[in-house]
Design a protein around this motif. Structure first.
Motif, PDB file in Angstrom:
ATOM      1  N   ALA A  47     -35.711 -46.337   9.721  1.00 24.87           N
ATOM      2  CA  ALA A  47     -36.272 -46.232  11.071  1.00 24.87           C
ATOM      3  C   ALA A  47     -35.928 -44.876  11.682  1.00 24.87           C
ATOM      4  CB  ALA A  47     -35.767 -47.373  11.956  1.00 24.87           C
ATOM      5  N   VAL A  48     -34.674 -44.457  11.515  1.00 28.00           N
ATOM      6  CA  VAL A  48     -34.250 -43.147  12.035  1.00 28.00           C
ATOM      7  C   VAL A  48     -35.046 -42.034  11.363  1.00 28.00           C
ATOM      8  CG1 VAL A  48     -32.331 -41.498  12.094  1.00 28.00           C
ATOM      9  CG2 VAL A  48     -31.954 -43.871  12.762  1.00 28.00           C
ATOM     10  N   ALA A  49     -35.172 -42.083  10.046  1.00 27.96           N
ATOM     11  CA  ALA A  49     -35.912 -41.041   9.319  1.00 27.96           C
ATOM     12  C   ALA A  49     -37.358 -40.964   9.809  1.00 27.96           C
ATOM     13  CB  ALA A  49     -35.869 -41.305   7.817  1.00 27.96           C
ATOM     14  N   PHE A  50     -37.988 -42.117  10.014  1.00 27.32           N
ATOM     15  CA  PHE A  50     -39.360 -42.108  10.512  1.00 27.32           C
ATOM     16  C   PHE A  50     -39.412 -41.539  11.926  1.00 27.32           C
ATOM     17  CE2 PHE A  50     -42.831 -43.984  12.933  1.00 27.32           C
ATOM     18  CZ  PHE A  50     -43.898 -43.449  12.227  1.00 27.32           C
ATOM     19  N   ALA A  51     -38.537 -42.012  12.800  1.00 31.03           N
ATOM     20  CA  ALA A  51     -38.542 -41.541  14.192  1.00 31.03           C
ATOM     21  C   ALA A  51     -38.326 -40.034  14.264  1.00 31.03           C
ATOM     22  CB  ALA A  51     -37.485 -42.280  15.003  1.00 31.03           C
TER      23      ALA A  51
ATOM     24  N   THR B 207     -38.545 -35.456  18.770  1.00 30.44           N
ATOM     25  CA  THR B 207     -37.423 -36.387  18.660  1.00 30.44           C
ATOM     26  C   THR B 207     -36.189 -35.653  18.149  1.00 30.44           C
ATOM     27  OG1 THR B 207     -38.116 -37.051  16.445  1.00 30.44           O
ATOM     28  CG2 THR B 207     -38.868 -38.428  18.285  1.00 30.44           C
ATOM     29  N   GLU B 208     -35.033 -36.225  18.459  1.00 30.45           N
ATOM     30  CA  GLU B 208     -33.770 -35.628  18.011  1.00 30.45           C
ATOM     31  C   GLU B 208     -32.718 -36.714  17.835  1.00 30.45           C
ATOM     32  OE1 GLU B 208     -32.184 -33.039  21.016  1.00 30.45           O
ATOM     33  OE2 GLU B 208     -32.334 -34.566  22.564  1.00 30.45           O
TER      34      GLU B 208
ATOM     35  N   ALA C 277     -36.149 -39.023  22.594  1.00 29.02           N
ATOM     36  CA  ALA C 277     -37.311 -38.169  22.825  1.00 29.02           C
ATOM     37  C   ALA C 277     -37.298 -37.811  24.304  1.00 29.02           C
ATOM     38  CB  ALA C 277     -38.601 -38.893  22.461  1.00 29.02           C
ATOM     39  N   ASN C 278     -37.348 -36.531  24.600  1.00 34.12           N
ATOM     40  CA  ASN C 278     -37.347 -36.064  25.980  1.00 34.12           C
ATOM     41  C   ASN C 278     -36.110 -36.567  26.745  1.00 34.12           C
ATOM     42  OD1 ASN C 278     -38.503 -34.571  28.095  1.00 34.12           O
ATOM     43  ND2 ASN C 278     -39.570 -36.370  28.890  1.00 34.12           N
TER      44      ASN C 278
END
Length: 113
Positions: free
Chosen positions: A6-10, A16-17, A29-30
């Motif tokens: 999930a982290v890798a996709f996000a 995103t960061e 994000a933002n």
């Protein structure tokens, strides 16, 4: 989709960061959290609007759920073994879009002492 997937996709989404939220790893994000590990084994937390949370829990309660800790908040738990990874990805994208459209949070004052 487990936490790492999930982290890798996000993180593949624009804007995103990797960051932290309440001392735990989180994808933002933002300046707004969109993913966090959650408090329950076997699930991660998706930070998304309450209407979407309700819809997800009504249409697929085996994969999208809340404990009392999350009730009433714009966050839903996602089971790692969810068979519908396309829907999970779509909801991560939606959470990122929502976060990107919100004003960036103001920096918190640094405590002296």
């Amino acid at each position: 989709m487990n936490w790492e997937e999930a982290v890798a996709f996000a993180l593949s989404l624009p804007g995103t960061e990797m960051s932290t939220s309440y001392g735990a790893p989180a994808v933002k994000a933002n300046g707004h959290t969109i993913l966090s590990p959650g408090r329950e084994a076997g699930s991660f937390c998706l930070h998304i609007d309450r209407d979407t949370v309700e819809m997800l829990m009504e249409t697929d309660p085996d994969n999208w759920w809340q404990t009392p800790h999350y009730a009433g908040w714009p966050a839903v738990l996602v089971r790692h073994d969810s068979a519908d990874t396309d829907r999970v990805r779509l909801m991560i994208e939606r959470a990122r879009d929502q976060a990107a459209s919100r004003p960036r949070p103001r920096p918190r004052p640094v405590k002296k002492g």
